[in-house]
Each structure stands twice: as C-alpha cells, then as structure tokens.
Design an enzyme around this catalytic site. Structure first.
Site: not given
Length: 541
Positions: A208, A325
C-alpha cells in the site's frame, strides 16, 4: 338431513377458503414470493482465464495489541505467534491442495529479517503511538521462518512473501518516502530461503505504497526502478535454480495514473500486478449489510477491474493482475458481518466479478486474524466464507464465461467451465430475502436435446453435442444461513450444518442431484452452485 349436510359442507368450504385467505395474507405480509428468470450463458469463447489456484488467503503481522474502534480482534494470529500445531488450521489449508497464501500486510514495510549481516537487534513489534501505524519495527527470526516453511510444506501451500519496501528510504514531512530501496536485508532473507531449499511461489515488493499510499507513498518512477532492482537480485540469488519465483508488485490501492506509469517503466520485469480492495469502507460502518445486499453498490467495483485490465492490455506487458488483499471493510472488518454468512454474498460476488476481468488470483484478507478471517481467530473453526472459498476452488474451472440474467436485479450470476469434469458450473447469488427464483438456463446455440430439456433455450449460433440420457442429472450446492440469520457464523449446505469433526476434519461438500428438466430453484438469501455436466460448450473444450 340433505340440507344439514349441504350447510355443513358450505361451512367447511368457507372455513378452508378463509384459511387460504389468511395464508395468502400472511404470505403477502412476509413478502414471500416466487419469480421466474433466465440465466443466459455465452459459451462460444472464454472472456477470462483464472489460475488453477485462484483462491488465495493472507496471513498478517499484526500483534495482539492491534485494536480498532476499541476492539482487539487479532489475538495470536500473527505470522510471529500463530499456533502452527493446530490440526484444524493444518487440515483447513490441506483441503485446498493447494491454497495460495500471501504473507504480508500493513506492518510488512516495518519488518527486519534476522541475518548474520544485520546490525539491528531482532526485537518484536511494540506499541508506540508516535510511530507510523502505531508500532515500532519488528523482526522475523530465522527460527520462526524455518517453522513457517516446515508448516507450509506440510500443508501443501503456495507462498507469496511481501518484502519490506521502505528499507533505505526517508519519509518526508509531506508523507512521501524518498530515496531508492535498499535490498540488502531482503537479499539476506531470500538467500537464506534458497539455501534452505524453501519453495517461494513469489516475492512481492511493498504494501500500500502506490498512489497516495497508506501511511506513506513512493512515486511510480522510483517504485519501477526498485522493482527492477528486486528482479535483478532474484535473478542473481536464484541463478542456479531451474524454477524462478514470480516478481510481484505493488500491493496497493488502484490509482490509474500511478499504475500506468509504473507498468510502463518496469520494462517487463514484473510478472504480477497486485491491487487491494476494501470497497465497503471502515469496519465500524453500521451500514455494511445494506451495502452488501445492494446490487448497484456491488457493481461499483467493476470499474477498477476494467480500468486495470485496460492498462495491462494497452501497455503490452506480459504481467497479469491479482487482487493481492481484499477484506471488504478495512480496520479489521466487523464482527458478525465480515465473518458471518452475509459476507459470502460480497465475497463470492467479488470472486465472480474479478474473474470476468481476467484476474488470475484473489487473496482474501485473511486466512485467520481480525474479524474477516476465513477461520475463527481463536478456535480456528471455519467461518462461512471458508466453505464458499472451498466450493469455488473445487468447482469453478479456469475458463470464465459471459453471462446475463433476465429477471430480478437481486440475482447475481457467474459461470465457468467446470473444474470437476466436463460441463459448465453456474453460480447464483440471491440478495433478496423475500423472493424464490425459478431459473431456466439459456445458451447462445442450439442443442440436440432441446425437446427433452424444456428449460434449455435455443438460438442459432452453435450446435451442442448430444450426451447419454444417464448423464442428464445436475449437481446443486445450496448455501444458506442457520435459522435464516444473515449474521450467523454457521453455514448450511443443502440444509445440513457445515462443521469440522472432533478431530478437525473438514466436512465433505456433498451436492444434491436434480433432474435436468427441472428449473433451478434459488431460495431467498441463498447461494447456489450448479454443475451441468451434460453441457459441452466450445469455450470449455
């Protein structure tokens, strides 16, 4: 006497008519109704192709002290403290043969790998409010890495490891992380892994850090340069190996401009482009169930899949897309929602939708940990989504078919070529709690058994092979919530409770067998997998 009998008969008739009116009235009050619809399938060509091991789940680094909204939902589910001797855990993974597991998450960019070369102590994560993500850096001891790899080999898992991509960088006051990635500590871990003979399916760089990032961010140009450094390092360390691991990145949220620049500058050094999905918002949201049951809300994520698919196609890269994810609701999910029956509506819809856009693998957050695990965090007992994932893995083949549904908008439909044998596999998701749907199946071609199968529609494009009469039985798997409670953590398969045995054995998933001349009945708030082995499609040959 005759008059008395007539009067008595009329009284009885009036009674039953009145009773019938009451029943009709009650049915109307409950909103129970039946509708008909047609599931159309285009069997000429596959519109997508998924990995054989499409189903993937994650294991995270969060320690027990990780809390959200006053709830601490992680217990001992971290890679560092997970009980690897638990038999339910082992057998839950073995049931997939194999299960793809991604090791990573928010804290992965704060993990140091113990090595002879490292000058840093091998300390564990600890709370510190001034630190990014509220924890100090933590360490992966090689003894624990040995234990994990021994377990994964026994379980037959395919492992993807997320590397710390912040090593060597400086985090600026504007939140950006600048400077080149320092691969030295990662290289020590990779070298140790190769020397030990541990089989790693892929190495992923960072978590991220794409686009605006979470906590911090790295520019697309710098990330592409770092990815090339990872590729070169892996080539060096694995040079004596016949098989090479996948090179995976960036493991972040989709940002069209960032992803476009990144893929164009990696120069075909990337094998897999990963993105994350938490499209339901924060776990504390009290409207999660409303979102899950809203078809228009679910449709919203299709745009991300479509745009990423277009970027990969237009770039000319050989890289493919994965969902690296996806927990639906961020900050550990929501107890009795993201770990309950209702979440299978969202989860299976995501699996179906992503497949239609040629997504090769879909990693669920998490296998265990938080309030969105496939397994209960403390007991390791499977939550409903575990069985949804296992059914998908066992039934849905690699080739993805184009579908549409004529009828209520509350029915979601997907179709793949069958994984278990020849034929086609259908998936129905009924988001309506008041409506039973009787579904016919229509194909875009003629079929020689049409007259014996009144629920198969025809038009002109393709001729179907005739199968023996003994094969004209379909298999159905009906999933419902115990007692009709959407927030139940117990799932029923064809009316029977799904649960592990006293020795931790995962239950067999046995279908109903139904005459193919009957319509497919999809009950309120239910999910139905249907195997039609007698249908031979050009896309499935």
């Amino acid at each position: 006497m005759g008059t008395q009998i007539f009067v008595m008969g009329m009284c009885i008739l009036v009674y039953f008519l009145s009773l019938n009116l009451v029943l009709v009235s009650s049915s109307s009050v409950l909103g129970r109704k039946s509708e008909k619809g047609t599931f159309f399938i285009d069997g000429r060509n596959a519109i997508g192709n998924i990995d054989e091991d499409f189903i993937c789940a994650t294991l995270d680094w969060w320690p027990p002290e990780k809390c959200d909204y006053g709830t601490c939902a992680w217990d001992h589910a971290s890679l560092l403290n997970l009980d690897l001797s638990n038999q339910i855990f082992l057998k839950a993974i073995q049931a997939f043969s194999p299960l793809k597991i991604r090791l990573g998450g928010t804290l992965q960019d704060k993990v140091i790998y113990e090595s002879k070369d490292s000058k840093l102590p091998c300390n564990q994560f600890s709370n510190r409010s001034t630190e990014m993500f509220g924890f100090t850096p933590g360490c992966l001891p090689m003894k624990r890495w040995d234990e994990l790899n021994a377990f994964f080999e026994k379980a037959g898992a395919l492992i993807v490891f997320g590397l710390n991509a912040l090593a060597g960088r400086t985090i600026q006051s504007d939140g950006s992380a600048t400077g080149a990635w320092d691969p030295s500590n990662a290289k020590s871990l990779v070298r140790y892994t190769v020397e030990k003979g541990y089989d790693i399916h892929g190495w992923e760089l960072g978590n991220e850090l794409s686009g605006s990032g979470v906590g911090t961010r790295v520019s697309a140009a710098q990330y592409a340069s770092d990815l090339i450094s990872l590729k070169n390092m892996l080539e060096e360390v694995y040079k004596a190996n016949n098989s090479k691991p996948l090179v995976i990145a960036p493991g972040g949220f989709f940002d069209q401009n960032w992803f476009t620049e990144f893929i164009n500058k990696t120069h075909n050094n990337l094998d897999v482009m990963t993105h994350h999905i938490y499209n339901l918002g924060p776990g504390v949201d009290t409207h999660l169930i409303d979102k899950i049951l809203d078809p228009s809300y679910l449709d919203g994520e299709a745009d991300t899949f479509r745009r990423l698919q277009n970027i990969l196609r237009s770039s000319g890269t050989s890289a493919v897309s994965w969902v690296g994810e996806a927990g639906g609701a961020y900050n550990s999910g929501h107890n009795h929602v993201t770990n309950a029956f209702v979440f299978s509506f969202w989860y299976l819809d995501q699996l179906g939708m992503s497949s239609t856009f040629d997504t090769k693998t879909y990693c669920r957050q998490t296998l265990i940990g938080g309030n969105y695990g496939l397994l209960n965090t403390t007991t390791f007992v499977p939550n409903p989504d575990y069985y949804s994932a296992l059914l998908w893995h066992k039934l849905m083949g690699r080739n993805v078919l184009s579908t549409s549904f004529s009828g209520t908008k509350k029915i979601r439909t997907y179709a793949h070529c069958s994984k278990v044998s020849q034929g086609v596999m259908l998936l129905f998701i009924n988001l309506d709690g008041n409506t039973t749907v009787e579904a016919n199946v229509g194909f875009n071609g003629t079929w020689s058994l049409l007259n014996k199968h009144p629920h198969i529609h025809k038009n002109r494009a393709i001729k179907w092979h005739q199968k023996e009469a003994t094969e004209r039985v379909r298999a159905e798997y009906h999933l419902t919530a115990k007692d009709g409670d959407l927030q139940s953590q117990t799932m029923l398969l064809n009316g029977e409770v799904l649960g592990v045995s006293s020795s931790g054995e995962i239950p067999s998933l046995t279908p109903l067998h139904v005459n193919s001349s009957e319509p497919i009945v999809v009950g309120p708030f239910s999910i139905v997998f249907v195997h039609m082995p007698y249908i031979i499609l050009p896309a499935c040959k």
